[in-house]
Design a protein around this motif. Structure first.
Motif, PDB file in Angstrom:
ATOM      1  N   PRO A 197       0.814  -1.217   0.000  1.00  0.00           N
ATOM      2  CA  PRO A 197       0.000   0.000   0.000  1.00  0.00           C
ATOM      3  C   PRO A 197       0.851   1.272   0.000  1.00  0.00           C
ATOM      4  O   PRO A 197       0.400   2.324  -0.424  1.00  0.00           O
ATOM      5  CB  PRO A 197      -0.832  -0.112   1.272  1.00  0.00           C
ATOM      6  CG  PRO A 197      -0.136  -1.111   2.123  1.00  0.00           C
ATOM      7  CD  PRO A 197       0.643  -2.009   1.208  1.00  0.00           C
ATOM      8  N   GLN A 198       2.075   1.162   0.465  1.00  0.00           N
ATOM      9  CA  GLN A 198       3.004   2.291   0.436  1.00  0.00           C
ATOM     10  C   GLN A 198       4.420   1.754   0.337  1.00  0.00           C
ATOM     11  O   GLN A 198       4.691   0.629   0.745  1.00  0.00           O
ATOM     12  CB  GLN A 198       2.844   3.174   1.666  1.00  0.00           C
ATOM     13  CG  GLN A 198       3.046   2.430   2.969  1.00  0.00           C
ATOM     14  CD  GLN A 198       2.619   3.274   4.153  1.00  0.00           C
ATOM     15  OE1 GLN A 198       2.096   4.354   3.994  1.00  0.00           O
ATOM     16  NE2 GLN A 198       2.840   2.769   5.341  1.00  0.00           N
ATOM     17  N   PRO A 199       5.347   2.546  -0.214  1.00  0.00           N
ATOM     18  CA  PRO A 199       6.717   2.057  -0.391  1.00  0.00           C
ATOM     19  C   PRO A 199       7.426   1.781   0.933  1.00  0.00           C
ATOM     20  O   PRO A 199       7.099   2.381   1.956  1.00  0.00           O
ATOM     21  CB  PRO A 199       7.412   3.201  -1.133  1.00  0.00           C
ATOM     22  CG  PRO A 199       6.348   4.110  -1.605  1.00  0.00           C
ATOM     23  CD  PRO A 199       5.151   3.879  -0.741  1.00  0.00           C
ATOM     24  N   ILE A 200       8.367   0.867   0.879  1.00  0.00           N
ATOM     25  CA  ILE A 200       9.304   0.650   1.975  1.00  0.00           C
ATOM     26  C   ILE A 200      10.672   1.083   1.472  1.00  0.00           C
ATOM     27  O   ILE A 200      10.849   1.332   0.279  1.00  0.00           O
ATOM     28  CB  ILE A 200       9.318  -0.824   2.445  1.00  0.00           C
ATOM     29  CG1 ILE A 200       9.737  -1.746   1.290  1.00  0.00           C
ATOM     30  CG2 ILE A 200       7.983  -1.227   3.023  1.00  0.00           C
ATOM     31  CD1 ILE A 200       9.931  -3.193   1.689  1.00  0.00           C
ATOM     32  N   GLU A 201      11.643   1.185   2.354  1.00  0.00           N
ATOM     33  CA  GLU A 201      12.981   1.586   1.927  1.00  0.00           C
ATOM     34  C   GLU A 201      13.534   0.541   0.959  1.00  0.00           C
ATOM     35  O   GLU A 201      13.575  -0.655   1.262  1.00  0.00           O
ATOM     36  CB  GLU A 201      13.899   1.709   3.141  1.00  0.00           C
ATOM     37  CG  GLU A 201      15.226   2.318   2.774  1.00  0.00           C
ATOM     38  CD  GLU A 201      16.053   2.618   4.003  1.00  0.00           C
ATOM     39  OE1 GLU A 201      17.270   2.401   3.916  1.00  0.00           O
ATOM     40  OE2 GLU A 201      15.500   3.055   5.015  1.00  0.00           O
ATOM     41  N   HIS A 202      13.904   1.003  -0.236  1.00  0.00           N
ATOM     42  CA  HIS A 202      14.362   0.099  -1.287  1.00  0.00           C
ATOM     43  C   HIS A 202      15.163   0.920  -2.290  1.00  0.00           C
ATOM     44  O   HIS A 202      14.815   2.073  -2.557  1.00  0.00           O
ATOM     45  CB  HIS A 202      13.137  -0.536  -1.968  1.00  0.00           C
ATOM     46  CG  HIS A 202      13.471  -1.697  -2.840  1.00  0.00           C
ATOM     47  ND1 HIS A 202      13.737  -1.540  -4.181  1.00  0.00           N
ATOM     48  CD2 HIS A 202      13.577  -3.020  -2.580  1.00  0.00           C
ATOM     49  CE1 HIS A 202      13.992  -2.732  -4.701  1.00  0.00           C
ATOM     50  NE2 HIS A 202      13.905  -3.641  -3.759  1.00  0.00           N
ATOM     51  N   PRO A 203      16.230   0.364  -2.873  1.00  0.00           N
ATOM     52  CA  PRO A 203      17.057   1.163  -3.780  1.00  0.00           C
ATOM     53  C   PRO A 203      16.390   1.508  -5.117  1.00  0.00           C
ATOM     54  O   PRO A 203      16.782   2.462  -5.772  1.00  0.00           O
ATOM     55  CB  PRO A 203      18.292   0.292  -4.006  1.00  0.00           C
ATOM     56  CG  PRO A 203      17.860  -1.091  -3.664  1.00  0.00           C
ATOM     57  CD  PRO A 203      16.792  -0.952  -2.618  1.00  0.00           C
ATOM     58  N   ASP A 204      15.401   0.742  -5.539  1.00  0.00           N
ATOM     59  CA  ASP A 204      14.734   1.017  -6.811  1.00  0.00           C
ATOM     60  C   ASP A 204      13.479   1.844  -6.584  1.00  0.00           C
ATOM     61  O   ASP A 204      12.782   1.664  -5.586  1.00  0.00           O
ATOM     62  CB  ASP A 204      14.323  -0.290  -7.505  1.00  0.00           C
ATOM     63  CG  ASP A 204      15.520  -1.091  -7.966  1.00  0.00           C
ATOM     64  OD1 ASP A 204      16.587  -0.500  -8.209  1.00  0.00           O
ATOM     65  OD2 ASP A 204      15.388  -2.324  -8.095  1.00  0.00           O
ATOM     66  N   PRO A 205      13.155   2.723  -7.522  1.00  0.00           N
ATOM     67  CA  PRO A 205      11.908   3.478  -7.382  1.00  0.00           C
ATOM     68  C   PRO A 205      10.710   2.542  -7.514  1.00  0.00           C
ATOM     69  O   PRO A 205      10.743   1.604  -8.307  1.00  0.00           O
ATOM     70  CB  PRO A 205      11.957   4.477  -8.528  1.00  0.00           C
ATOM     71  CG  PRO A 205      12.972   3.968  -9.483  1.00  0.00           C
ATOM     72  CD  PRO A 205      13.895   3.077  -8.718  1.00  0.00           C
TER      73      PRO A 205
END
Length: 178
Positions: free
Chosen positions: A119-127
């Protein structure tokens, strides 16, 4: 410079990624018109109905010839310029359907990672890729490595079909809570 679409051991974090040393990473991409089969130590893409998740890199002519050596082209694989979902073209390596006969498909058509709807982004190197789930929820898709997926291993992970602007759809995992 040419673009090359990689979907297996050449992806970042995989065993043959060093063959792309110095090649600029251009982002994630999706190849249409192919299926990805699991041959054990590596996958093989073949022409067919389907979509494959992978990564794009910029390579020069020497880089392509270097990759031809790894992929044993044109014996084991054929290097072909194919269309990605966004309409652009990229080189990729395809095998022949007879080479994958009886071999299973790679789950979610993503070798070494899995597309996950959140439902929402988590910390991750890719957009993140903004999508809509089949049930109407809006969210993002990230391609997560197995060790990241362990955070949800205590619960069943259902799948959900998602669509991106333009109508493309594909299947993702859908953890209920991070």
């Amino acid at each position: 410079m040419d673009r090359v679409f990689v979907y297996g051991t050449l992806k970042r974090g995989q065993g043959n990624h060093h063959w792309l040393r110095g090649a600029p990473f251009l982002g994630r991409g999706r190849l249409i018109g192919a299926r990805l089969h699991d041959l054990g130590p590596y996958p093989m893409a073949v022409a067919g109905d389907g979509l494959i998740h992978g990564e794009l890199f910029a390579v020069d002519e020497w880089g392509l010839r270097h990759l031809d050596v790894l992929e044993d082209a044109p014996v084991l694989y054929q290097r072909q310029r194919l269309r990605l979902v966004d309409g652009s073209l990229a080189w990729t390596y395809l095998g022949d359907g007879s080479q994958v006969e009886g071999q299973p498909l790679v789950p979610f058509a993503d070798w070494g990672s899995t597309p996950v709807f959140l439902p929402q982004p988590i910390e991750h190197p890719d957009p993140p890729l903004v999508v809509a789930a089949a049930d109407g929820r809006r969210g993002v898709v990230l391609h997560l490595a197995p060790q990241v997926l362990l955070r949800w291993n205590h619960q069943p992970l259902p799948s959900v079909s998602v669509s991106v602007p333009g109508g493309e759809t594909f299947l993702t995992l859908c953890p209920t809570a991070p």
